[in-house]
Scaffold this active site. Structure first.
Site, PDB file in Angstrom:
ATOM      1  N   HIS A  53     -42.465 -67.994-104.909  1.00  0.00           N
ATOM      2  CA  HIS A  53     -43.058 -67.048-103.960  1.00  0.00           C
ATOM      3  C   HIS A  53     -42.009 -66.329-103.095  1.00  0.00           C
ATOM      4  CE1 HIS A  53     -43.889 -70.232-100.548  1.00  0.00           C
ATOM      5  NE2 HIS A  53     -42.688 -70.329-101.018  1.00  0.00           N
ATOM      6  N   GLU A  54     -42.465 -65.239-102.472  1.00  0.00           N
ATOM      7  CA  GLU A  54     -41.577 -64.393-101.647  1.00  0.00           C
ATOM      8  C   GLU A  54     -40.388 -63.843-102.440  1.00  0.00           C
ATOM      9  OE1 GLU A  54     -42.257 -63.479 -98.599  1.00  0.00           O
ATOM     10  OE2 GLU A  54     -43.822 -64.911 -98.023  1.00  0.00           O
ATOM     11  N   GLY A  55     -40.648 -63.480-103.694  1.00  0.00           N
ATOM     12  CA  GLY A  55     -39.566 -62.978-104.550  1.00  0.00           C
ATOM     13  C   GLY A  55     -39.006 -64.111-105.373  1.00  0.00           C
ATOM     14  N   ARG A  57     -38.033 -64.866 -95.905  1.00  0.00           N
ATOM     15  CA  ARG A  57     -37.286 -65.548 -96.972  1.00  0.00           C
ATOM     16  C   ARG A  57     -36.446 -66.693 -96.407  1.00  0.00           C
ATOM     17  NH1 ARG A  57     -36.059 -60.365-101.074  1.00  0.00           N
ATOM     18  NH2 ARG A  57     -38.143 -60.470-101.970  1.00  0.00           N
TER      19      ARG A  57
END
Lengths: 615, 615
Positions: free
Chosen positions: A459-461, A312
């Site tokens: 993306h990535e949460g 992140r």
């Protein structure tokens, strides 16, 4: 026009050496072999890599999207060339141990060096970033045999890596994945590469999921192992992690030539980030793809999320550097584009058409747009590097320091991911605006930055999920210990800033804003109802992010001010630029915090009361 | 999926008939032939036009960009088909007099009907919008002969029209244009089509500048007539306006077949709006393009800006409807996409993985994103229609009403242009976010809305220029008469809202925000220095826009509340949706006003003090 890498370097050097004092990291045994000279060499190398192998092809990879001819996936030649150059540089393994061919480079320097490559071409860099992340996960959670067969070849640049989390029907809700992993008979339970399974399912949004670069692609795949009745376990606790190579490998990490049961089912055609192939993969259409479990049964998400903090921050760094690239491009354009004349001083709005035109960088509103961009990009960069240094402290520091670093990292990660994704994207919009009509054409880089950066809130949460993570978990864990620690850090900066007359007014405002955030945190949870608290999580996170950045800008400003006395004229102008950013942030951005917190303080329940189907 | 036109129509009908009471316009002689039935027929027709001829091709025109083969410019077949269908509908002339084939339709109904076409495909609609604007200018400023030869064929759909203002080196600064118009000898001074000139120069960003649709393209071109020494006059006062047809025409509006001296020098390849060909035109490479002057020498910009108010509202309407389209698409997606489960009520953050997933429209943060979009789009639509009705009052009302309408229109035009350009674009970003990864692909419409909408803060006067216009001219003209009038309108709404308990708290907050805006207006000009006042013009305009929208939402809410008692359940839910928007706006958006005004109140001079070259 080429990015002004010298400008990035000057700020990187200031942040690394003057602000974060990374040279002191050498006191840790792990980094004892490093000093400013070795760091500088790595930064120099990455700057050349960015300028020679990445930036010149950034538009090309946007225009020549990956395509599949039914047999093979095609990428433009510059893509393997850039990936090969990156691998040759040794950067894939830079932060790893000497014994596996790494440099034991601190994460903070690794990130600083990589930042220039990100600015040059985020889409080209994604292949290497994913490969390094995949190998990093295996180095942390794989068995020695898995590391040898799958991780080391990636660190050497022979294999590429991917992460397979989402499915077409399950993105944010990973507990609903349906990819199924069945033990591959008793014979293979003790395969030297790990417990062997057969996987069937569909994985969506897989970047780098198919291509002909390198010898192999190592997919890390989340899947569920059915219970005795054949049911998949509910929830995220039922998720395990598997290594699923495109081509099977032996225990020495050599490809056997045998294709695994993985099919490219489609390419996703994106708004931006087009240079990174993005795929839908079907596992097990021919009976079952072979996969080797990593970690314990049901510990898949835990293994994945162990790496997620760094991933992140990587996303945040990418967003940051897109913002930085847009800032530099629009700044350089504004300095050379003549247009219009400034308003004259005086009561009336008068311009003298007889005067020559001025570069648009002289207009107040263009200065606004440039300062805002600089403030977003450099502030975000300070945040990423600060977080990266926490990773180093966590890894190499004394236990007490390491624990504190881990706590701070946990509470700051949602901000490191979300803040640059939002504000550096806003900066990219301002870059377009500075260029005007030209910025809206594909003849300039700024529109691509804007498109590329739009992915980073997804993306990535997603952005919303970061907010739930912040307010729902990070603020409450260990009785609010992480937030208390962050407040203590802020208080230290406030105290230091109060001793500097140029910074003291900002210190007072930061203290007030931090108190407001504390009050809002209490107010959010005062109802005792998580539903209501989290209904305003995004507004809360937005405010939290701006307070965090106000803190970092103040801390940077104190350091910049301290450096003024001994600086030459050029360096003074540079340091003044940091103080100008702090001034901008406190005058134009920090006041927004109170506005964002207003519904949190009021316990506004509109989003719970309104009926979703009634809009 | 197709746009939910019924949803747009329901809101249009409410705004037109219940809120703006447009049926009362029939009391003016000009609109006496109209009633709700004739308005409804026009709205129905445009809805069909949008659904059949525009929306199905919106993605196609984005993908198949206009291209030039060296001889001819190619557009996909759907483009002439959509333009022809629009022309056949009579909408090109809808607001014009019966005697020229028009419908004498009020501007407000014309805009409402066109709004659906804009939502369907802004890029396809641009050809007709430009043609109508060109003809409208000539009907206001051309001679009868010019109207006959150039305007009527456009209103009939035989000719197309463009506007030529910018040059490669002169966009925002029109005083620096260098296109030169020289009288075409004494013989042609009294050409029946107007004083005849020869033009030489380059015109940039010309939408619809070249294509093979229709019989001709009528370019309206700003140029300067040199003085006796051959010098071009400085400043905007030296600009004149010329009709420059692609193919010469006779006095009857028939093309002669003789090509004028205009060359397509290049196509601009844009981020969005790709279905509208955008060109660089070279005039007079073969000696001089023939042009006929419109209006007086040096009155070119005045003629152009006479139409600019309506053109800017048109831009605002386009931005609005892109926001509306994104709202509807993401709302409909959110209603059918299952993902995740809501947080349970209670102290802890708990989700039950055993429960079935819910449509994402049930999640609080998705409701936030949908409500925000709805609030931006419907609020902006209310603003555009309010302004359009002012145009009608100006055109057909009693002198005193007409003067007031003109004043209000002048102060609101920068907001009508800028606010939707900014906030409906933000809405388009939220639409992408609602769709998540899918929203980032080109398989869904939302990414195109976002790209298309990004133009609207740039063309027809950039965002920054709108801000200078608002704070530098509109707020100060006639001793602040326009602002005083707007404040009186706001005060009326506040008074009405105070009598409704559901709205009274909002009324108080609007009164406070309006006072803050007044205080900031005074503060901005208190230094007596226009430079300093205008340095924060954009922040000021942002605040002004939100106060304006808070006013409109309150006014709409009062009307919605009044309609509740007599409404059936379906209509009540619809009206409740308007009240929910008002609640959203007052809870989440209006508090930002104080933050934006903070640097205005403080007289922050950072953008003057900081050196543009020192960033």
């Amino acid at each position: 026009m080429q990015l002004d890498y010298a400008s990035i370097r000057q700020t990187l050097d200031f942040l690394l050496y003057d602000w974060l004092e990374v040279e002191a990291l050498s006191r840790h045994a792990r980094y004892a072999g490093h000093d400013r000279q070795t760091y500088g060499a790595v930064l120099d190398m990455c700057e050349r890599l960015a300028a020679d192998k990445f930036e010149p092809f950034n538009r090309l990879v946007d225009q020549q999207e990956p395509h599949f001819d039914g047999q093979q996936l095609h990428l433009p030649d510059c893509t393997p060339a850039a990936c090969a150059a990156y691998a040759e540089s040794g950067m894939l393994a830079a932060s790893h141990d000497y014994e596996v061919g790494g440099m034991q480079l601190p994460c903070v320097v690794d990130m600083a060096a990589n930042s220039m490559v990100s600015a040059a071409s985020i889409a080209l860099k994604a292949y290497s970033m994913l490969t390094a992340a995949n190998a990093g996960l295996l180095m942390a959670h794989g068995t020695p045999a898995q590391q040898k067969a799958f991780a080391l070849p990636q660190l050497q640049g022979r294999f590429f890596g991917t992460m397979n989390l989402s499915e077409p029907q399950a993105g944010s809700s990973l507990s609903d994945i349906t990819t199924r992993a069945v033990p591959d008979g008793a014979d293979h339970a003790d395969d030297p590469l790990g417990p062997r399974y057969r996987l069937r399912g569909r994985k969506m949004w897989i970047s780098g999921g198919e291509h002909a670069m390198g010898e192999d692609i190592v997919h890390l795949v989340l899947a569920k192992v059915p219970d005795d009745s054949g049911q998949l376990p509910a929830g995220v606790g039922g998720i395990s992690l598997f290594i699923v190579p495109k081509i099977l490998v032996d225990t020495e990490g050599r490809v056997t030539g045998e294709r695994n049961d993985i099919a490219l089912a489609g390419l996703n055609h994106k708004l931006g980030y087009r240079g990174t192939v993005n795929t839908l993969l079907h596992y097990g259409e021919q009976g079952g793809a072979i996969g080797y479990r990593v970690g314990a049964l049901g510990a898949g998400l835990q293994c994945m999320f162990h790496m997620m903090n760094e991933a992140r921050i990587q996303v945040g760094l990418g967003a940051t550097m897109l913002g930085y690239a847009g800032y530099l491009q629009s700044r350089d354009y504004a300095r050379q584009r003549p247009q219009g004349r400034p308003v004259a001083a005086g009561q009336k709005v008068v311009k003298n058409a007889q005067q020559p035109q001025v570069p648009i960088a002289e207009h107040a509103d263009v200065k606004r747009m440039l300062l805002a961009q600089k403030c977003y990009a450099e502030g975000a960069l300070a945040l990423q590097l600060y977080c990266a240094k926490l990773v180093d402290t966590k890894r190499a520091g004394e236990p007490q320091q390491a624990d504190a670093a881990q706590l701070l990292l946990q509470v700051l990660t949602p901000i490191a991911k979300s803040w640059p994704s939002q504000w550096c994207q806003e900066g990219n919009s301002l870059a377009i605006q500075v260029l005007g009509g030209y910025g809206y054409t594909r003849d300039y880089a700024v529109e691509q930055h804007w498109r590329d950066n739009r992915l980073n809130m997804i993306h990535e949460g997603t952005h919303g999920i970061q907010a739930l993570d912040l307010l729902g978990r990070k603020l409450r864990m260990d009785g609010g210990a992480a937030w208390a620690l962050l407040q203590a850090e802020i208080a230290q900066t406030v105290a230091a800033a109060r001793t500097v007359s140029a910074c003291a007014p900002w210190a007072d405002r930061l203290a007030t804003a931090t108190q407001a955030l504390q009050a809002a945190t209490d107010a959010a949870w005062s109802s005792g109802n998580a539903q209501l608290a989290l209904a305003n999580a995004t507004a809360y996170m937005t405010a939290f992010g701006h307070v965090t950045l106000a803190w970092l800008w103040l801390d940077v400003a104190v350091k910049a001010h301290a450096g003024m006395a001994a600086a030459d004229a050029g360096q003074q102008a540079f340091l003044q630029g940091k103080l100008d950013c702090a001034r901008y942030f406190y005058a134009y951005e920090l006041p927004l915090v109170q506005a964002w917190l207003a519904p949190v303080m009021a316990g506004e329940g509109l989003f719970l009361e309104v009926e979703g189907r009634g809009f």
